[in-house]
Design a protein around this motif. Structure first.
Motif, short mmCIF file in Angstrom:
data_model
loop_
_atom_site.label_atom_id
_atom_site.label_comp_id
_atom_site.label_asym_id
_atom_site.label_seq_id
_atom_site.Cartn_x
_atom_site.Cartn_y
_atom_site.Cartn_z
N LYS A 126 -7.89 5.60 -0.68
CA LYS A 126 -6.87 6.50 -0.12
C LYS A 126 -7.07 7.96 -0.52
O LYS A 126 -6.49 8.85 0.08
CB LYS A 126 -5.49 6.03 -0.55
CG LYS A 126 -5.20 4.62 -0.03
CD LYS A 126 -3.79 4.42 0.25
CE LYS A 126 -3.45 3.04 0.77
NZ LYS A 126 -4.45 1.99 0.72
N GLY A 138 -2.94 5.88 4.56
CA GLY A 138 -3.59 4.59 4.82
C GLY A 138 -3.70 4.31 6.30
O GLY A 138 -3.29 5.12 7.14
N HIS A 139 -4.28 3.13 6.61
CA HIS A 139 -4.45 2.74 8.01
C HIS A 139 -3.11 2.67 8.75
O HIS A 139 -3.00 3.08 9.90
CB HIS A 139 -5.08 1.35 8.10
CG HIS A 139 -6.47 1.24 7.57
ND1 HIS A 139 -6.75 0.82 6.29
CD2 HIS A 139 -7.67 1.46 8.17
CE1 HIS A 139 -8.06 0.78 6.12
NE2 HIS A 139 -8.65 1.17 7.24
N THR A 140 -2.12 2.08 8.07
CA THR A 140 -0.84 1.81 8.73
C THR A 140 -0.25 3.09 9.32
O THR A 140 0.19 3.12 10.47
CB THR A 140 0.16 1.20 7.72
OG1 THR A 140 -0.51 0.12 7.05
CG2 THR A 140 1.41 0.68 8.40
N MET A 153 4.42 -2.63 7.84
CA MET A 153 3.38 -3.23 7.01
C MET A 153 3.84 -4.64 6.64
O MET A 153 4.87 -4.80 5.97
CB MET A 153 3.12 -2.39 5.75
CG MET A 153 1.89 -2.88 5.00
SD MET A 153 1.60 -2.01 3.45
CE MET A 153 1.09 -0.42 4.01
N HIS A 168 3.92 3.25 2.07
CA HIS A 168 3.17 4.17 1.20
C HIS A 168 4.06 5.36 0.84
O HIS A 168 3.80 6.49 1.26
CB HIS A 168 1.88 4.61 1.88
CG HIS A 168 0.88 3.52 1.97
ND1 HIS A 168 0.11 3.29 3.09
CD2 HIS A 168 0.52 2.58 1.08
CE1 HIS A 168 -0.69 2.24 2.86
NE2 HIS A 168 -0.45 1.80 1.66
N HIS A 268 7.05 -0.78 -1.72
CA HIS A 268 5.71 -1.36 -1.80
C HIS A 268 5.54 -2.45 -2.87
O HIS A 268 5.27 -3.61 -2.58
CB HIS A 268 4.71 -0.21 -2.02
CG HIS A 268 3.27 -0.59 -1.95
ND1 HIS A 268 2.58 -1.12 -3.01
CD2 HIS A 268 2.37 -0.49 -0.94
CE1 HIS A 268 1.33 -1.33 -2.66
NE2 HIS A 268 1.17 -0.96 -1.41
N LEU A 272 4.75 -6.36 -2.63
CA LEU A 272 3.33 -6.72 -2.75
C LEU A 272 2.97 -7.37 -4.07
O LEU A 272 1.98 -8.11 -4.15
CB LEU A 272 2.45 -5.49 -2.45
CG LEU A 272 2.02 -5.44 -0.98
CD1 LEU A 272 3.18 -5.52 0.00
CD2 LEU A 272 1.15 -4.24 -0.68
N LYS A 276 0.88 -10.67 -3.71
CA LYS A 276 -0.49 -10.78 -4.24
C LYS A 276 -0.56 -11.76 -5.41
O LYS A 276 -1.61 -12.31 -5.70
CB LYS A 276 -1.03 -9.39 -4.61
CG LYS A 276 -1.22 -8.50 -3.35
CD LYS A 276 -2.01 -7.23 -3.59
CE LYS A 276 -2.06 -6.39 -2.31
NZ LYS A 276 -2.91 -5.20 -2.41
N ASN A 285 -3.17 -8.37 5.59
CA ASN A 285 -2.28 -7.25 5.86
C ASN A 285 -2.29 -7.01 7.37
O ASN A 285 -3.31 -6.67 7.94
CB ASN A 285 -2.83 -6.04 5.08
CG ASN A 285 -2.08 -4.76 5.34
OD1 ASN A 285 -1.10 -4.72 6.08
ND2 ASN A 285 -2.54 -3.68 4.72
N ARG A 294 -3.88 -5.04 14.57
CA ARG A 294 -4.80 -4.68 13.48
C ARG A 294 -4.46 -5.50 12.24
O ARG A 294 -3.31 -5.61 11.85
CB ARG A 294 -4.69 -3.21 13.16
CG ARG A 294 -5.49 -2.77 11.93
CD ARG A 294 -4.62 -2.71 10.68
NE ARG A 294 -5.36 -2.45 9.46
CZ ARG A 294 -4.80 -2.08 8.32
NH1 ARG A 294 -3.49 -1.92 8.24
NH2 ARG A 294 -5.52 -1.91 7.25
N ASP A 298 -6.24 -8.48 1.97
CA ASP A 298 -5.10 -8.11 1.11
C ASP A 298 -5.56 -7.34 -0.13
O ASP A 298 -4.84 -7.25 -1.11
CB ASP A 298 -4.32 -9.36 0.70
CG ASP A 298 -5.15 -10.34 -0.12
OD1 ASP A 298 -6.31 -10.02 -0.47
OD2 ASP A 298 -4.65 -11.44 -0.43
N1 LIG Z 1 -0.59 -1.45 0.79
C1 LIG Z 1 -1.76 -2.14 1.17
C2 LIG Z 1 -2.17 -3.09 0.09
O1 LIG Z 1 -1.89 -2.84 -1.05
O2 LIG Z 1 -2.81 -4.07 0.41
C3 LIG Z 1 -2.89 -1.18 1.31
O3 LIG Z 1 -2.67 -0.03 0.61
C4 LIG Z 1 -3.38 -0.99 2.67
O4 LIG Z 1 -2.72 -0.04 3.40
P1 LIG Z 1 -3.21 0.29 4.85
O5 LIG Z 1 -3.34 -0.99 5.56
O6 LIG Z 1 -2.15 1.14 5.40
O7 LIG Z 1 -4.50 1.00 4.70
#
Ligand SMILES: N[C@H](C(=O)O)[C@H](O)COP(=O)(O)O
Ligand SMILES: NC(=O)c1ccc[n+]([C@@H]2O[C@H](COP(=O)([O-])OP(=O)(O)OC[C@H]3O[C@@H](n4cnc5c(N)ncnc54)[C@H](O)[C@@H]3O)[C@@H](O)[C@H]2O)c1
Length: 353
Positions: A126, A138-140, A153, A168, A268, A272, A276, A285, A294, A298
């Protein structure tokens, strides 16, 4: 382009100095993967050949310069760039970020134009992706801007789905981001994704509180009472089966999480960490709520393992399976919805899932 009805899975390469290349190749070394999907890796044949040598695999790539030239039953590599790129495994540097974003942008363009059916992203870092032309955590967040819909997410595994009210967002900013509007949007997204992407007829959704013990009547913060409860009451009154807020600390240890189709966490790490802990290595994810699909593994770039050929690829493989499965479920739902008179077919769809 003859796709022979296989779902085209676009793959962005992620940070080239992380474990992305390894988990992609380990996934597609098993040629049975090509029986149900056609992969296209957005990178370059030169780079993938370097990785092939590094990891001593006999995987075969099919290089293409245009996405229209992809071939079913091959592991296609689209040349997004032609130049040589230096790989320095385990190092967080600007090159890793630059090529991760080149790959991602090309793949997202193809996703928007329906040249690929779904996108599976390998992990990015990131920090080194930040630039004037890419300023997302991030991607999201990037996909939320590029695609249509209200993103969520959502981490998924065989028995667990955890979505995030705030994703995020720095801890100091969490509370101010939990607004009535955001709660409504996120619950709406999880509700529709459970029905349309997972085929659950009447989803049961649990929501975790914001403060310790959901504030204990305002002794430890009042946001659960002033913001969360009224929003959830309103959603419930409108007919959705939404429960909570539940005290987050005991929710997983007590096993209560097993009673719901999905859980919405306030921030978050609240969501998570349990995800996890329970599913790391097999979780996926999924960016829910958007008009395109998409998924990603993880985990992150794992620089500590990069280049060592010891990374676990199962989560990446699950990300491919999930993307394909969600694509098929959504397509079936949309087809049935176009013919509302076939109510019995719709009921059968939802029951069989
Ligand atoms: N929060 C996610 C994780 O911890 O798995 C990761 O940062 C990915 O975020 P994006 O998919 O937005 O990149
Ligand atoms: N989808 C994504 O792009 C994504 C997801 C999560 C984290 N990240 C990013 O990755 C970078 C590193 O994050 P991090 O260190 O917090 O998390 P990480 O997932 O990269 O690593 C955490 C721990 O898990 C281990 N691990 C991770 N993947 C593994 C695998 N496939 N096999 C075996 N062990 C594995 C690592 O060795 C490390 O000990 C950060 O910049 C973070 O933002 C990106």
């Amino acid at each position: 382009m003859s796709r022979e009805d296989k779902i085209v899975v676009g793959i962005s390469i992620g940070d080239i100095n992380g474990i992305g290349s390894e988990i992609i190749m380990k996934t597609f070394e098993d040629l049975r993967m090509l029986e149900f999907c056609t992969p296209v890796i957005f990178a370059s044949v030169k780079l993938m050949s370097f990785f092939k040598k590094q990891f001593e695999t006999d995987i075969n790539f099919h290089g293409i310069d245009k996405i229209e030239d992809l071939v079913p039953k091959k592991i296609n590599v689209l040349n997004v760039w032609k130049e040589h790129v230096d790989v320095t495994f385990g190092e967080e540097n600007p090159t890793g970020g630059e090529y991760a974003i080149k790959s991602l942008k090309a793949a997202v363009e193809a996703l928007k134009n329906k040249k690929i059916d779904v996108l599976v992203t390998a992990p990015i870092n990131k920090s080194n992706i930040q630039s004037e032309s890419f300023n997302f955590p991030g991607h999201t967040d990037y996909l939320a801007q590029e695609l249509e819909g209200e993103s969520l997410m959502l981490l998924i595994s065989e028995n667990l789905r955890i979505g995030l009210l705030t994703d995020h967002v720095a801890v100091k900013d969490v509370v101010k981001n939990i607004t009535r509007e955001r709660i409504d949007k996120k619950i709406n997204t999880i509700y529709h994704t459970l029905i349309e992407d997972f085929g659950i007829e009447k989803p049961k959704i649990a929501v975790l509180g914001i403060n310790p013990h959901t504030g204990d009547n305002g002794v430890i913060g009042d946001e659960d009472d002033t913001v969360l409860r009224p929003a959830l009451d309103n959603i419930r009154n409108n007919g959705k089966m939404v429960f909570g807020p539940y005290a987050a600390d005991s929710f997983f240890g007590s096993g209560n999480y097993k009673n719901f189709d999905a859980i919405i966490a306030s921030y978050h790490d609240q969501g998570l960490i349990p995800f996890k802990t329970l599913a790391f290595g097999k979780g996926v994810n999924f960016t829910a709520g958007l008009n395109r699909i998409r998924t990603s593994p993880d985990h992150g770039t794992a620089f500590d393992l990069a280049g060592k050929n010891t990374a676990n690829f199962e989560s990446f493989r699950e990300a491919v399976f999930s993307a394909v499965s969600i694509f098929e479920t959504r397509r079936e739902y949309n087809e049935i919805s176009k013919k509302p008179l076939q109510a019995s077919r719709k009921r059968a769809f939802l029951k069989k899932k």
